[in-house]
Design a protein around this motif. Structure first.
Motif, PDB file in Angstrom:
ATOM      1  N   THR A  57      32.033  43.573  51.791  1.00 46.59           N
ATOM      2  CA  THR A  57      31.924  43.945  50.381  1.00 46.59           C
ATOM      3  C   THR A  57      30.493  44.295  49.992  1.00 46.59           C
ATOM      4  N   ASN A  59      27.187  46.154  49.124  1.00 42.12           N
ATOM      5  CA  ASN A  59      26.941  47.481  48.562  1.00 42.12           C
ATOM      6  C   ASN A  59      26.258  48.412  49.546  1.00 42.12           C
ATOM      7  N   TRP A  62      28.785  50.117  51.919  1.00 41.99           N
ATOM      8  CA  TRP A  62      29.659  51.148  51.357  1.00 41.99           C
ATOM      9  C   TRP A  62      28.882  52.337  50.809  1.00 41.99           C
ATOM     10  N   GLU A  63      27.622  52.118  50.486  1.00 42.85           N
ATOM     11  CA  GLU A  63      26.834  53.251  49.990  1.00 42.85           C
ATOM     12  C   GLU A  63      26.660  54.306  51.064  1.00 42.85           C
ATOM     13  N   GLN A  86      31.505  47.801  35.371  1.00 39.73           N
ATOM     14  CA  GLN A  86      30.598  48.012  36.487  1.00 39.73           C
ATOM     15  C   GLN A  86      31.342  47.760  37.800  1.00 39.73           C
ATOM     16  N   THR A  88      31.582  47.709  42.117  1.00 40.64           N
ATOM     17  CA  THR A  88      30.824  47.635  43.363  1.00 40.64           C
ATOM     18  C   THR A  88      31.001  48.950  44.116  1.00 40.64           C
ATOM     19  N   LYS A  89      30.171  49.153  45.139  1.00 37.99           N
ATOM     20  CA  LYS A  89      30.275  50.389  45.917  1.00 37.99           C
ATOM     21  C   LYS A  89      31.628  50.469  46.633  1.00 37.99           C
ATOM     22  N   TYR A  93      34.356  53.469  46.109  1.00 39.69           N
ATOM     23  CA  TYR A  93      34.970  54.221  47.202  1.00 39.69           C
ATOM     24  C   TYR A  93      36.496  54.221  47.060  1.00 39.69           C
TER      25      TYR A  93
END
Length: 268
Positions: A57, A59, A62-63, A86, A88-89, A93
């Motif tokens: 999980t 960030n 996944w960025e 807000q 998370t990345k 996705y």
């Protein structure tokens, strides 16, 4: 590699020693490994342990999977949402992998979940088609075979052009433009899909001209006889010509999947 296979036995007498397994790997090391996996692989590893789940999980993991312009895509996918939270990345996705309609529902975009590549689909209602408002030539018919639930059905015409233009921020990459064209009107009989090609003719006489241009003034042209490209562009017809008529009667276009800016094709 399973936990039992990777365990290291500490010699007896060391006091308080215990077996060290895969679950004892530092989260940062697990995250580094995940950087080299595709998103489905990351999600599978997340099921192994709490450490893997926490790393999956992150960030920064996944960025690297998101396209460079993901803030633009996220904003476009969130149009009309009242309570924006807000994300998370990883959540971004997942959201972008779902189809997001825009321009009145005539277009939609999404990320391919394995590689994060941008895809777009365009309805025939978003295209400029010669004579589309004249019911002597065209009709919109409902169908479950199109994600837009309807297709433009051509009854007869001597020539026509199909054109379109889109303003969209595409991330850098190589894109392919497809037109989905089906010859013959599909239907179902006894639960099986059938296609009536009795009135399909004229497509083997002259080629279709394709043209694609982009905002940086690059252009590509091509001529294709569609009856030779059944597997690539259409199926269900054989390009036959009826002795009593020379009008083409296809379903056109079911939808277009695009990675470009401006396109046109013409039956000449």
């Amino acid at each position: 590699m399973g936990a039992s296979a990777s365990s290291i036995l500490v010699p007896e007498g060391t006091g308080g020693a215990h077996d060290t397994g895969i679950e004892d790997l530092p989260e940062s090391c697990v995250a580094e490994v995940m950087l080299h996996l595709d998103p489905p692989g990351i999600c599978k590893l997340a099921k192994l342990s709490r450490t893997f789940r926490a790393a999956a999980t992150g960030n920064f993991v996944w960025e690297t999977k998101l396209p460079m312009n993901y803030p633009y895509l996220l904003e476009k996918a969130s149009v009309g949402e009242e309570n924006k939270v807000q994300l998370t990345k990883m959540e971004i996705y997942a959201k972008l992998c779902r189809r997001s309609p825009f321009d009145g529902g005539t277009k939609e975009f999404w990320l391919e979940k394995h590689k994060g590549r941008l895809c777009m689909s365009i309805s025939s209602k978003a295209l400029l088609i010669t004579g589309i408002d004249d019911r002597r030539y065209w009709n919109y018919i409902p169908t479950e075979e199109s994600r837009f639930r309807s297709v433009a059905y051509l009854q007869q015409i001597w020539w026509f052009e199909v054109g379109g233009e889109i303003e969209f921020c595409f991330p850098p990459g190589t894109y392919t433009l497809y037109f989905r064209l089906h010859l013959g009107r599909p239907s179902r009989r006894l639960g099986r899909r059938i296609c009536n090609t009795e009135h399909v003719h004229g497509w083997n006489i002259k080629p279709v001209r394709f043209q694609l241009s982009t905002s940086d003034e690059k252009m590509h042209n091509g001529l294709e006889l569609l009856f030779k490209l059944r597997s690539a562009l259409w199926s269900g017809g054989d390009g036959r010509r009826n002795q009593n008529s020379s009008h083409p009667k296809p379903v056109l276009p079911e939808d277009a999947v695009v990675g470009g800016r401006r396109w046109m094709h013409r039956l000449v």
